[in-house]
Write a protein that holds these residues in place. Structure first.
Motif, PDB file in Angstrom:
ATOM      1  N   LEU A  57      11.941  16.811  -1.232  1.00  0.00           N
ATOM      2  CA  LEU A  57      12.250  17.259   0.127  1.00  0.00           C
ATOM      3  C   LEU A  57      12.645  16.065   0.997  1.00  0.00           C
ATOM      4  O   LEU A  57      11.890  15.114   1.131  1.00  0.00           O
ATOM      5  CB  LEU A  57      11.052  17.986   0.738  1.00  0.00           C
ATOM      6  CG  LEU A  57      10.580  19.245  -0.006  1.00  0.00           C
ATOM      7  CD1 LEU A  57       9.331  19.792   0.656  1.00  0.00           C
ATOM      8  CD2 LEU A  57      11.679  20.289  -0.037  1.00  0.00           C
ATOM      9  N   VAL A  58      13.851  16.135   1.558  1.00  0.00           N
ATOM     10  CA  VAL A  58      14.386  15.029   2.348  1.00  0.00           C
ATOM     11  C   VAL A  58      15.061  15.612   3.582  1.00  0.00           C
ATOM     12  O   VAL A  58      15.703  16.657   3.533  1.00  0.00           O
ATOM     13  CB  VAL A  58      15.419  14.222   1.523  1.00  0.00           C
ATOM     14  CG1 VAL A  58      16.062  13.141   2.362  1.00  0.00           C
ATOM     15  CG2 VAL A  58      14.773  13.639   0.294  1.00  0.00           C
ATOM     16  N   TYR A  68      10.033  13.186   3.717  1.00  0.00           N
ATOM     17  CA  TYR A  68       8.756  13.786   4.083  1.00  0.00           C
ATOM     18  C   TYR A  68       8.101  14.484   2.900  1.00  0.00           C
ATOM     19  O   TYR A  68       6.891  14.671   2.863  1.00  0.00           O
ATOM     20  CB  TYR A  68       8.917  14.735   5.274  1.00  0.00           C
ATOM     21  CG  TYR A  68       9.676  16.002   4.977  1.00  0.00           C
ATOM     22  CD1 TYR A  68       8.998  17.170   4.634  1.00  0.00           C
ATOM     23  CD2 TYR A  68      11.062  16.050   5.056  1.00  0.00           C
ATOM     24  CE1 TYR A  68       9.690  18.330   4.374  1.00  0.00           C
ATOM     25  CE2 TYR A  68      11.748  17.201   4.803  1.00  0.00           C
ATOM     26  CZ  TYR A  68      11.069  18.354   4.454  1.00  0.00           C
ATOM     27  OH  TYR A  68      11.752  19.511   4.194  1.00  0.00           O
ATOM     28  N   GLY A  69       8.873  14.855   1.908  1.00  0.00           N
ATOM     29  CA  GLY A  69       8.315  15.485   0.705  1.00  0.00           C
ATOM     30  C   GLY A  69       7.423  14.520  -0.069  1.00  0.00           C
ATOM     31  O   GLY A  69       6.358  14.896  -0.553  1.00  0.00           O
TER      32      GLY A  69
END
Length: 128
Positions: A57-58, A68-69
């Motif tokens: 997750l980017v 943030y992933g």
């Protein structure tokens, strides 16, 4: 006291040696906990979440990538490691409580204590 002598006393103290042993064992224990998290818990969590991999997750802001992933994955890893360590320490403390629960008989009074007790009793009798 000379610097070398002072350092020698510091380095040879039992608490420094105990701390060094604790760091070494902690490093080895860290590998065990990491394996427990990665090889046992994370596959189960992966099955529960449907195989979601947070690390991919980017969020793109212009040229920058906010991963943030990976942060979410690190938080989950930390919580699992903290839980494992908590459970292990809780188990160790349970064993320690059983060992400490054994009552210890008070030591017999020394000859000096017996004599002082007799002197005290004689002085009490004289003052009556």
């Amino acid at each position: 006291m000379g610097f070398i002598k002072e350092f020698k006393e510091f380095a040879v103290k039992g608490n420094v040696v105990d701390m060094a042993v604790g760091v070494i064992i902690g490093g080895a224990f860290g590998k065990i906990v990491t394996s427990l998290v990665n090889d046992v818990f994370m596959p189960i969590i992966g099955m529960i979440t449907g195989g979601i991999d947070f690390t991919g997750l980017v969020l793109k802001v212009g040229e920058a990538e906010i991963k943030y992933g990976q942060f979410i994955q690190n938080v989950v890893d930390f919580l699992l490691v903290a839980l494992c360590i908590f459970l292990v320490i809780k188990g160790i403390n349970r064993f320690k409580k059983k060992e400490e629960a054994k009552p210890v008989a008070p030591p017999a009074p020394s000859n000096e204590e017996v004599l002082l007790g007799e002197i005290r009793d004689l002085l009490k009798q004289q003052t009556k």
